[in-house]
Design a protein around this motif. Structure first.
Motif, PDB file in Angstrom:
ATOM      1  N   SER A 256       1.484  -1.660  -0.496  1.00  0.00           N
ATOM      2  CA  SER A 256      -0.035   0.106  -0.213  1.00  0.00           C
ATOM      3  C   SER A 256       0.674   1.518   0.227  1.00  0.00           C
ATOM      4  CB  SER A 256      -0.397   0.334   1.114  1.00  0.00           C
ATOM      5  OG  SER A 256      -0.415   0.044   2.807  1.00  0.00           O
ATOM      6  N   TYR A 261      -2.304   3.277  -3.564  1.00  0.00           N
ATOM      7  CA  TYR A 261      -3.498   2.994  -2.263  1.00  0.00           C
ATOM      8  C   TYR A 261      -2.550   3.579  -1.181  1.00  0.00           C
ATOM      9  CZ  TYR A 261      -4.503  -0.587  -5.020  1.00  0.00           C
ATOM     10  OH  TYR A 261      -4.750  -2.236  -6.327  1.00  0.00           O
ATOM     11  N   ASP A 264      -3.227   2.421   2.868  1.00  0.00           N
ATOM     12  CA  ASP A 264      -3.778   2.048   3.306  1.00  0.00           C
ATOM     13  C   ASP A 264      -3.888   0.915   2.536  1.00  0.00           C
ATOM     14  OD1 ASP A 264      -7.040   0.729   3.846  1.00  0.00           O
ATOM     15  OD2 ASP A 264      -7.734   2.336   3.063  1.00  0.00           O
ATOM     16  N   TYR A 265      -3.663  -0.186   4.203  1.00  0.00           N
ATOM     17  CA  TYR A 265      -3.240  -1.527   3.368  1.00  0.00           C
ATOM     18  C   TYR A 265      -4.152  -2.673   2.997  1.00  0.00           C
ATOM     19  CZ  TYR A 265      -0.752  -5.878   4.996  1.00  0.00           C
ATOM     20  OH  TYR A 265      -0.027  -7.034   5.096  1.00  0.00           O
ATOM     21  N   LYS A 266      -5.388  -2.048   4.049  1.00  0.00           N
ATOM     22  CA  LYS A 266      -7.086  -2.982   3.690  1.00  0.00           C
ATOM     23  C   LYS A 266      -7.426  -3.314   2.365  1.00  0.00           C
ATOM     24  CE  LYS A 266      -7.909  -3.933   8.606  1.00  0.00           C
ATOM     25  NZ  LYS A 266      -8.939  -3.712   9.424  1.00  0.00           N
ATOM     26  N   LYS A 267      -7.206  -1.792   1.639  1.00  0.00           N
ATOM     27  CA  LYS A 267      -7.900  -1.511   0.305  1.00  0.00           C
ATOM     28  C   LYS A 267      -6.963  -2.490  -0.036  1.00  0.00           C
ATOM     29  CE  LYS A 267      -8.919   2.604  -2.525  1.00  0.00           C
ATOM     30  NZ  LYS A 267      -8.141   4.167  -2.415  1.00  0.00           N
ATOM     31  N   ALA A 268      -5.511  -2.072  -0.195  1.00  0.00           N
ATOM     32  CA  ALA A 268      -5.141  -2.545  -0.660  1.00  0.00           C
ATOM     33  C   ALA A 268      -4.548  -4.316  -1.458  1.00  0.00           C
ATOM     34  CB  ALA A 268      -2.818  -2.360  -0.645  1.00  0.00           C
ATOM     35  N   GLY A 270      -7.572  -5.959  -0.477  1.00  0.00           N
ATOM     36  CA  GLY A 270      -8.852  -6.346  -1.545  1.00  0.00           C
ATOM     37  C   GLY A 270      -9.135  -5.903  -2.262  1.00  0.00           C
ATOM     38  N   ALA A 271      -7.703  -4.574  -3.155  1.00  0.00           N
ATOM     39  CA  ALA A 271      -8.404  -4.714  -4.542  1.00  0.00           C
ATOM     40  C   ALA A 271      -7.568  -5.827  -5.307  1.00  0.00           C
ATOM     41  CB  ALA A 271      -6.975  -3.755  -5.464  1.00  0.00           C
ATOM     42  N   ASN A 298      -8.426 -10.256   4.162  1.00  0.00           N
ATOM     43  CA  ASN A 298      -8.943  -8.930   3.280  1.00  0.00           C
ATOM     44  C   ASN A 298      -9.098  -8.976   2.027  1.00  0.00           C
ATOM     45  OD1 ASN A 298      -9.342  -6.627   5.556  1.00  0.00           O
ATOM     46  ND2 ASN A 298      -7.571  -8.340   5.734  1.00  0.00           N
TER      47      ASN A 298
END
Length: 340
Positions: A256, A261, A264-268, A270-271, A298
């Motif tokens: 991330s 990102y 944003d570790y969780k966003k990364a 999740g992608a 995640n």
């Protein structure tokens, strides 16, 4: 003759802001790219390893079969073949070599795959240890390009505990008076030997040592023989600045930490759209399964598959434990056979 090729990246700017002129990416390929260009597997290298150290997982009848797939092994920056402290001319030589991230490595690999080979889809990316870090980056940076990822014995982000372990490695290496802050005139052998001793306590598990697999399976004559012949022998041929450059890459590994990102570790995670088998070693002291559980929780298309082994980090490579190699190869075959 060299058994690899060089891709000229030109003027390559790293996340750190430094631009390396005539930047080079070393790589080796196996098999042939088919007409549809859809039989591609990317298999990045690991900490201190070069492409030859990955070849144990490539072969006829194996998951990474050159008769079926076009397999590309790109060498990490800092490993002595791609641009590294040891082979870069002044002024970015030795201790002045730029700080390099896994993001930088994968961006360079993407350039190789798209511009050199014209590849638009990748069937699978897989890798051990820091190769796993790059595998996660491929999934997060190019989610529409990568169909499958199999990171084994590695993580998407360097944990705080892993960071601390690496501080010990770094301190042992740089404490050698011959190191001279990276401007050494002779190899800092005492530092390299000390580094190897630190690494020895972490590379294999407590159970590995308790059951004396260094003697009974690997064939060393004593614990001291294992520490000298295996571990010191492993690190002594390597360049200290190269090791430190890759260590910095490892410590700062984070899928991330980029403009995609913004931390944003969780966003990364999740992608990552790729079908994923995340394969931690059950007794890996660097990358414990608990970290992998967080990653998989995640990721939308991920399955956690621990390698049930007492070989610690080396359950994943480099071909040391035949039972673990067979298990890993079987899972690679399984994910390749399934739909993405």
């Amino acid at each position: 003759m060299a058994d690899y090729e060089i891709y000229e990246l030109g003027d390559f700017t790293f996340q750190s802001g430094a631009t390396l002129r005539e930047c080079k990416l070393a790589y080796k390929t196996f098999g042939k790219l088919n007409a549809a260009k859809d039989n591609v597997i990317v298999y990045p290298t690991w900490y201190s390893g070069q492409h030859v150290d990955n070849e144990w997982l490539v072969g006829k009848g194996m998951a990474l079969d050159p008769d079926e797939y076009f397999i590309v092994i790109p060498n990490m920056f800092g490993n002595g073949l791609s641009s590294s402290p040891s082979n870069t001319p002044k002024p970015y030589n030795a201790a002045r070599f730029p700080k390099v991230t896994a993001y930088d490595n994968v961006r360079a690999q993407h350039q190789l795959m798209t511009q050199k080979f014209g590849v638009e889809r990748i069937k699978m990316v897989t890798g051990w240890s820091m190769g796993a870090l790059q595998t996660f980056h491929w999934g997060a940076m190019y989610p529409d390009m990568v169909e499958r990822i199999v990171p084994f014995c590695g993580s998407a982000k360097c944990s705080r505990h892993n960071f601390v372990f690496l501080e010990g490695v770094k301190a042992a290496l740089t404490a050698d008076a011959a190191f001279l802050e990276g401007w050494y005139e002779k190899k800092p052998e005492r530092g390299l030997r000390a580094m190897a001793r630190v690494y020895a306590g972490w590379g294999f598990s407590q159970s590995f040592y308790r059951e004396e697999l260094d003697l009974k399976t690997l064939g060393y004559s004593s614990l001291e023989d294992f520490l000298v012949a295996f571990w010191e022998g492993f690190f002594l041929p390597k360049d200290a600045n190269n090791l430190l450059a890759m260590l910095w890459t490892w410590q700062n590994g984070d899928i991330s930490a980029n403009d995609i990102y913004h931390g944003d570790y969780k966003k990364a995670l999740g992608a990552i759209q790729s079908k994923a088998y995340v394969m931690p070693g059950r007794t890996d002291l660097y990358f414990p399964p608990e970290d992998s559980e967080i990653e998989v929780a995640n990721m939308p298309n991920a399955t956690l598959i621990p390698i049930e082994s007492i070989w610690g980090h080396f359950a994943g490579g480099p071909g040391t434990s035949p039972v673990d190699v067979a298990f890993l190869d079987g899972k690679l075959k399984e994910i390749l056979a399934g739909s993405a």
